[in-house]
Design a protein around this motif. Structure first.
Motif, PDB file in Angstrom:
ATOM      1  N   THR A 173       0.838  -1.200   0.000  1.00 36.91           N
ATOM      2  CA  THR A 173       0.000   0.000   0.000  1.00 36.91           C
ATOM      3  C   THR A 173       0.870   1.246   0.000  1.00 36.91           C
ATOM      4  OG1 THR A 173      -1.734  -1.158   1.216  1.00 36.91           O
ATOM      5  CG2 THR A 173      -1.820   1.239   1.204  1.00 36.91           C
ATOM      6  N   ILE A 174       0.519   2.204  -0.830  1.00 36.37           N
ATOM      7  CA  ILE A 174       1.248   3.473  -0.883  1.00 36.37           C
ATOM      8  C   ILE A 174       0.827   4.350   0.288  1.00 36.37           C
ATOM      9  CG2 ILE A 174       1.717   5.541  -2.246  1.00 36.37           C
ATOM     10  CD1 ILE A 174       0.991   3.917  -4.733  1.00 36.37           C
ATOM     11  N   ILE A 186       6.321  10.365  12.523  1.00 37.35           N
ATOM     12  CA  ILE A 186       6.243   9.455  11.386  1.00 37.35           C
ATOM     13  C   ILE A 186       7.387   8.459  11.391  1.00 37.35           C
ATOM     14  CG2 ILE A 186       7.571  10.930   9.827  1.00 37.35           C
ATOM     15  CD1 ILE A 186       4.465   8.816   8.926  1.00 37.35           C
ATOM     16  N   ARG A 187       8.453   8.771  12.107  1.00 44.26           N
ATOM     17  CA  ARG A 187       9.614   7.885  12.143  1.00 44.26           C
ATOM     18  C   ARG A 187       9.362   6.623  12.959  1.00 44.26           C
ATOM     19  NH1 ARG A 187      13.917  11.980  14.453  1.00 44.26           N
ATOM     20  NH2 ARG A 187      12.132  12.217  15.882  1.00 44.26           N
ATOM     21  N   ASN A 188       8.267   6.623  13.714  1.00 46.42           N
ATOM     22  CA  ASN A 188       7.927   5.436  14.499  1.00 46.42           C
ATOM     23  C   ASN A 188       7.162   4.402  13.698  1.00 46.42           C
ATOM     24  OD1 ASN A 188       9.144   6.568  16.739  1.00 46.42           O
ATOM     25  ND2 ASN A 188       7.244   7.478  17.498  1.00 46.42           N
ATOM     26  N   GLY A 189       7.040   4.621  12.388  1.00 41.07           N
ATOM     27  CA  GLY A 189       6.345   3.677  11.534  1.00 41.07           C
ATOM     28  C   GLY A 189       4.935   4.135  11.209  1.00 41.07           C
ATOM     29  N   GLN A 190       4.248   3.370  10.373  1.00 40.36           N
ATOM     30  CA  GLN A 190       2.893   3.705   9.983  1.00 40.36           C
ATOM     31  C   GLN A 190       1.956   3.655  11.186  1.00 40.36           C
ATOM     32  OE1 GLN A 190       1.880   4.887   7.150  1.00 40.36           O
ATOM     33  NE2 GLN A 190      -0.241   5.019   7.816  1.00 40.36           N
ATOM     34  N   GLN A 191       1.150   4.713  11.347  1.00 41.15           N
ATOM     35  CA  GLN A 191       0.247   4.831  12.491  1.00 41.15           C
ATOM     36  C   GLN A 191      -1.141   5.222  12.018  1.00 41.15           C
ATOM     37  OE1 GLN A 191       2.618   7.340  15.497  1.00 41.15           O
ATOM     38  NE2 GLN A 191       4.003   7.050  13.765  1.00 41.15           N
ATOM     39  N   LEU A 192      -2.156   4.772  12.757  1.00 40.36           N
ATOM     40  CA  LEU A 192      -3.535   5.064  12.386  1.00 40.36           C
ATOM     41  C   LEU A 192      -3.814   6.564  12.382  1.00 40.36           C
ATOM     42  CD1 LEU A 192      -5.518   2.323  14.347  1.00 40.36           C
ATOM     43  CD2 LEU A 192      -5.080   2.424  11.900  1.00 40.36           C
ATOM     44  N   GLU A 193      -3.072   7.327  13.191  1.00 38.65           N
ATOM     45  CA  GLU A 193      -3.317   8.770  13.277  1.00 38.65           C
ATOM     46  C   GLU A 193      -2.790   9.525  12.065  1.00 38.65           C
ATOM     47  OE1 GLU A 193      -3.341   6.977  17.279  1.00 38.65           O
ATOM     48  OE2 GLU A 193      -1.956   6.941  15.601  1.00 38.65           O
ATOM     49  N   LYS A 216      16.968  14.375  -0.880  1.00 36.04           N
ATOM     50  CA  LYS A 216      15.579  14.453  -0.425  1.00 36.04           C
ATOM     51  C   LYS A 216      14.949  13.057  -0.456  1.00 36.04           C
ATOM     52  CE  LYS A 216      14.746  19.147  -2.195  1.00 36.04           C
ATOM     53  NZ  LYS A 216      13.892  19.976  -3.079  1.00 36.04           N
ATOM     54  N   GLY A 217      13.741  12.962   0.086  1.00 36.89           N
ATOM     55  CA  GLY A 217      13.004  11.704   0.027  1.00 36.89           C
ATOM     56  C   GLY A 217      13.205  10.795   1.215  1.00 36.89           C
ATOM     57  N   LEU A 218      13.798  11.320   2.303  1.00 37.28           N
ATOM     58  CA  LEU A 218      13.923  10.500   3.496  1.00 37.28           C
ATOM     59  C   LEU A 218      12.529  10.113   4.003  1.00 37.28           C
ATOM     60  CD1 LEU A 218      15.749   9.240   5.640  1.00 37.28           C
ATOM     61  CD2 LEU A 218      15.692  11.408   6.886  1.00 37.28           C
ATOM     62  N   ILE A 219      11.591  11.046   3.886  1.00 39.17           N
ATOM     63  CA  ILE A 219      10.170  10.757   4.094  1.00 39.17           C
ATOM     64  C   ILE A 219       9.491  11.004   2.759  1.00 39.17           C
ATOM     65  CG2 ILE A 219       8.078  11.344   5.376  1.00 39.17           C
ATOM     66  CD1 ILE A 219       9.840  12.416   7.612  1.00 39.17           C
ATOM     67  N   ARG A 220       8.720  10.045   2.285  1.00 36.18           N
ATOM     68  CA  ARG A 220       8.146  10.164   0.945  1.00 36.18           C
ATOM     69  C   ARG A 220       6.954   9.223   0.793  1.00 36.18           C
ATOM     70  NH1 ARG A 220      12.783   6.985   0.524  1.00 36.18           N
ATOM     71  NH2 ARG A 220      12.483   4.920  -0.447  1.00 36.18           N
ATOM     72  N   TYR A 221       6.263   9.387  -0.322  1.00 31.90           N
ATOM     73  CA  TYR A 221       5.242   8.415  -0.684  1.00 31.90           C
ATOM     74  C   TYR A 221       5.948   7.139  -1.130  1.00 31.90           C
ATOM     75  CZ  TYR A 221       1.052  11.355  -0.563  1.00 31.90           C
ATOM     76  OH  TYR A 221      -0.004  12.113  -0.168  1.00 31.90           O
ATOM     77  N   ALA A 222       5.618   6.035  -0.480  1.00 34.00           N
ATOM     78  CA  ALA A 222       6.267   4.764  -0.813  1.00 34.00           C
ATOM     79  C   ALA A 222       5.436   3.626  -0.234  1.00 34.00           C
ATOM     80  CB  ALA A 222       7.691   4.721  -0.249  1.00 34.00           C
ATOM     81  N   THR A 223       5.830   2.419  -0.546  1.00 35.42           N
ATOM     82  CA  THR A 223       5.235   1.247   0.086  1.00 35.42           C
ATOM     83  C   THR A 223       6.231   0.703   1.105  1.00 35.42           C
ATOM     84  OG1 THR A 223       6.124  -0.332  -1.515  1.00 35.42           O
ATOM     85  CG2 THR A 223       4.015   0.718  -2.053  1.00 35.42           C
ATOM     86  N   GLU A 224       5.721  -0.038   2.068  1.00 34.64           N
ATOM     87  CA  GLU A 224       6.607  -0.624   3.068  1.00 34.64           C
ATOM     88  C   GLU A 224       7.577  -1.602   2.429  1.00 34.64           C
ATOM     89  OE1 GLU A 224       6.324  -3.070   7.316  1.00 34.64           O
ATOM     90  OE2 GLU A 224       4.505  -2.321   6.328  1.00 34.64           O
ATOM     91  N   GLU A 246       8.775  -1.365  -0.560  1.00 30.12           N
ATOM     92  CA  GLU A 246       9.787  -0.563  -1.264  1.00 30.12           C
ATOM     93  C   GLU A 246      10.859  -0.089  -0.296  1.00 30.12           C
ATOM     94  OE1 GLU A 246      10.101   3.850  -3.367  1.00 30.12           O
ATOM     95  OE2 GLU A 246       8.137   2.933  -3.002  1.00 30.12           O
ATOM     96  N   ILE A 247      10.445   0.329   0.915  1.00 29.18           N
ATOM     97  CA  ILE A 247      11.405   0.787   1.926  1.00 29.18           C
ATOM     98  C   ILE A 247      12.310  -0.369   2.362  1.00 29.18           C
ATOM     99  CG2 ILE A 247      11.663   1.732   4.242  1.00 29.18           C
ATOM    100  CD1 ILE A 247      10.660   3.772   2.243  1.00 29.18           C
ATOM    101  N   GLU A 248      11.716  -1.517   2.567  1.00 31.06           N
ATOM    102  CA  GLU A 248      12.497  -2.653   3.056  1.00 31.06           C
ATOM    103  C   GLU A 248      13.482  -3.157   2.015  1.00 31.06           C
ATOM    104  OE1 GLU A 248       9.633  -5.515   4.221  1.00 31.06           O
ATOM    105  OE2 GLU A 248       9.170  -4.557   6.148  1.00 31.06           O
ATOM    106  N   SER A 249      13.072  -3.172   0.740  1.00 27.09           N
ATOM    107  CA  SER A 249      13.947  -3.699  -0.306  1.00 27.09           C
ATOM    108  C   SER A 249      14.820  -2.635  -0.939  1.00 27.09           C
ATOM    109  CB  SER A 249      13.102  -4.372  -1.391  1.00 27.09           C
ATOM    110  OG  SER A 249      12.242  -3.423  -2.011  1.00 27.09           O
ATOM    111  N   GLN A 250      14.535  -1.348  -0.634  1.00 29.93           N
ATOM    112  CA  GLN A 250      15.280  -0.219  -1.202  1.00 29.93           C
ATOM    113  C   GLN A 250      15.251  -0.234  -2.733  1.00 29.93           C
ATOM    114  OE1 GLN A 250      17.060   2.500   0.665  1.00 29.93           O
ATOM    115  NE2 GLN A 250      15.341   1.663   1.846  1.00 29.93           N
ATOM    116  N   GLU A 251      14.123  -0.644  -3.278  1.00 33.06           N
ATOM    117  CA  GLU A 251      13.934  -0.603  -4.724  1.00 33.06           C
ATOM    118  C   GLU A 251      13.015   0.543  -5.085  1.00 33.06           C
ATOM    119  OE1 GLU A 251      12.401  -4.339  -5.886  1.00 33.06           O
ATOM    120  OE2 GLU A 251      14.242  -5.460  -5.467  1.00 33.06           O
ATOM    121  N   LYS A 252      13.111   1.001  -6.336  1.00 27.51           N
ATOM    122  CA  LYS A 252      12.264   2.082  -6.796  1.00 27.51           C
ATOM    123  C   LYS A 252      10.820   1.602  -6.912  1.00 27.51           C
ATOM    124  CE  LYS A 252      15.714   4.758  -9.364  1.00 27.51           C
ATOM    125  NZ  LYS A 252      16.069   5.363 -10.676  1.00 27.51           N
ATOM    126  N   PHE A 253       9.935   2.540  -6.680  1.00 28.51           N
ATOM    127  CA  PHE A 253       8.506   2.197  -6.722  1.00 28.51           C
ATOM    128  C   PHE A 253       8.092   1.774  -8.128  1.00 28.51           C
ATOM    129  CE2 PHE A 253       4.200   3.681  -7.742  1.00 28.51           C
ATOM    130  CZ  PHE A 253       3.474   2.874  -6.890  1.00 28.51           C
TER     131      PHE A 253
END
Length: 480
Positions: A246-247, A292-299, A321-329, A331-338
């Motif tokens: 999910t993005i 936001i650094r604590n991971g995805q949150q309902l809030e 740039k892009g340390l925080i960005r639109y991405a999927t989990e 994508e973050i874990e594998s460090q691959e482009k979306f």
């Protein structure tokens, strides 16, 4: 902030509220008022442009008419409904029910792929809060630090003046929003009538408007972000809909950790430090008070304020740039482009089909609806070798055009219709007309005690615009 760099200017802030807890509750369980810093950046500009467009539509649509009909009207009391200028009647509510089901499916599928983009970009709560009420608050009380200072200071002349000004403007905006919202319910003409004639002649509607205004004021002056974090069911629903594909707005922990303050001329990678300089700017701009650094949150409502804040810091310290960005989990874990996966393409295609199906239902309702019902307790009578049944007809013209109609028995043939009045029916636009008719068949034509019959409604061009199947009653015959 102890950051020294040629291309970085310190941003004054106060992290005291974030030392022990974040969000809208402190460790004792009491509400913690959120003072977000005014965001700025690319995504903020895009959201502002979209918000201004949506606000213009909200305030302008009640005055737009299509074919002399309001483009949107949901008058439950008088049972008058218009969607895109098309009238909807109680007979069409199955379409609205299917539309509601389609909308729920759409929201679920949309959330599975695109997360809470709706919350940050399109939700009325977010638009009114961030683009109207919050901007008034910034204008009167200043940015985050000034608001926190004002909140801590005693109730002197300055604090009373600013708070009364803000509350008065909030109340005024709430009344304006309520008036516009009521235009979607009763029409702008009726709202202007209530305003000009006064509350005495329209006491119930006036009290309703006052109640809604109080609710709006309470929501945006006090409840605020708690609508998103505690009240909204969509926020709770997303927890079971999103997955690693999910993005959403994500913090790139692979790149950002380990967090450490900025030091000049330091090779952060060599000493095992990540790109996050622990400046907390992503936290102080968050309208729901989360980190936001604590991971995805309902809030998290995906408002992108943290993206702009982080990009601004990264640019100033010379990091990508892009340390925080639109991405999927994933994508973050594998460090691959979306990548726009096959699942996303299929879901997007299915969403388009759902919208198309709903549009088809809305515009394929026909221009006329007819019903022919036998009066309660009535029966047939036989005279001169003919059998006669009485019917009450109801004709509904779903257009704005005047219709000249005639009625004919389509099947079985040889049926005759006797009118209690003119044989030609004239029906005005958006009119419901009721009347009585007798239908007669030769006795030899009726083979059963209850025989299927179809009655057609024809326009002045001779084209059948609607038909209705009913039962024609006759004497019981024993077939050998």
């Amino acid at each position: 902030m102890n950051i020294q760099s040629d291309n970085f200017q310190p941003i004054e802030t106060d992290y005291e509220d974030f030392r022990n807890s974040v969000g809208t509750m402190d460790q004792s369980g009491k509400r913690k008022w959120v003072f977000p810093r005014k965001p700025k950046g690319k995504y903020t500009n895009y959201r502002n442009y979209l918000s201004y467009l949506l606000l213009a539509l909200f305030f302008g649509l009640p005055f737009i008419k299509v074919n002399n009909n309001p483009i949107f009207l949901f008058n439950v009391v008088d049972r008058r409904f218009f969607i895109f200028g098309q009238p909807f009647y109680l007979q069409d509510f199955f379409i609205l029910a299917l539309g509601a089901v389609t909308s729920v499916i759409f929201v679920m599928l949309f959330t599975v792929v695109f997360g809470r983009i709706f919350c940050g970009w399109l939700c009325p709560q977010t638009i009114f809060m961030e683009s109207v009420f919050r901007k008034i608050e910034y204008w009167i009380e200043g940015d985050r630090n000034k608001q926190m200072k004002l909140d801590r200071q005693e109730w002197d002349a300055e604090k009373i003046r600013k708070r009364l000004t803000k509350w008065t403007l909030f109340a005024l905006i709430s009344v304006i929003i309520t008036n516009v919202m009521f235009m979607y319910i009763v029409g702008y003409e009726e709202v202007f009538k209530i305003i000009t004639e006064g509350p005495v002649d329209h006491s119930l509607k006036f009290l309703g408007m006052i109640g809604f205004a109080i609710a709006f004021y309470f929501t945006f002056a006090w409840l605020r972000e708690q609508v998103c974090t505690l009240v909204c069911p969509y926020g709770r629903l997303q927890g079971v809909l999103i997955d690693k594909q999910t993005i959403n707005v994500y913090y790139d922990f692979k790149r950002g950790e380990n967090r450490s303050k900025w030091r000049n001329n330091e090779d952060r990678k060599a000493v095992g430090k990540g790109d996050c300089i622990d400046c907390h700017q992503c936290v102080v701009v968050c309208p729901t008070g989360i980190d936001i650094r604590n991971g995805q949150q309902l809030e998290c409502v995906n408002c992108t304020a943290c993206i702009d804040a982080c990009d601004e810091i990264m640019e100033k310290v010379g990091l990508p740039k892009g340390l925080i960005r639109y991405a999927t989990e994933a994508e973050i874990e594998s460090q691959e482009k979306f990548k726009f996966t096959s699942r996303m393409k299929a879901t997007a295609a299915f969403l388009c089909l759902l919208i198309g199906f709903l549009g088809f239902l809305m515009y394929d309702r026909g221009t006329m609806e007819a019903k022919f019902i036998k009066p309660a307790g009535s029966t047939f009578f036989v005279k001169n070798g003919k059998i006669t049944n009485s019917f009450i007809y109801t004709l509904l013209n779903k257009t704005n055009e005047r219709k000249v109609l005639t009625l004919k028995v389509v099947a079985p043939q040889n049926g005759e219709i006797d009118f209690f009045g003119p044989n030609t029916i004239i029906l005005k636009g958006d009119q419901i007309l009721k009347g009585n008719i007798n239908i007669t068949f030769p006795e030899k034509e009726i083979q059963f005690s209850k025989q299927n019959m179809t009655i057609g409604v024809f326009d002045e061009k001779g084209e059948m615009v609607d038909s209705f199947e009913t039962i024609f009653e006759g004497p019981f015959k024993l077939l050998l």
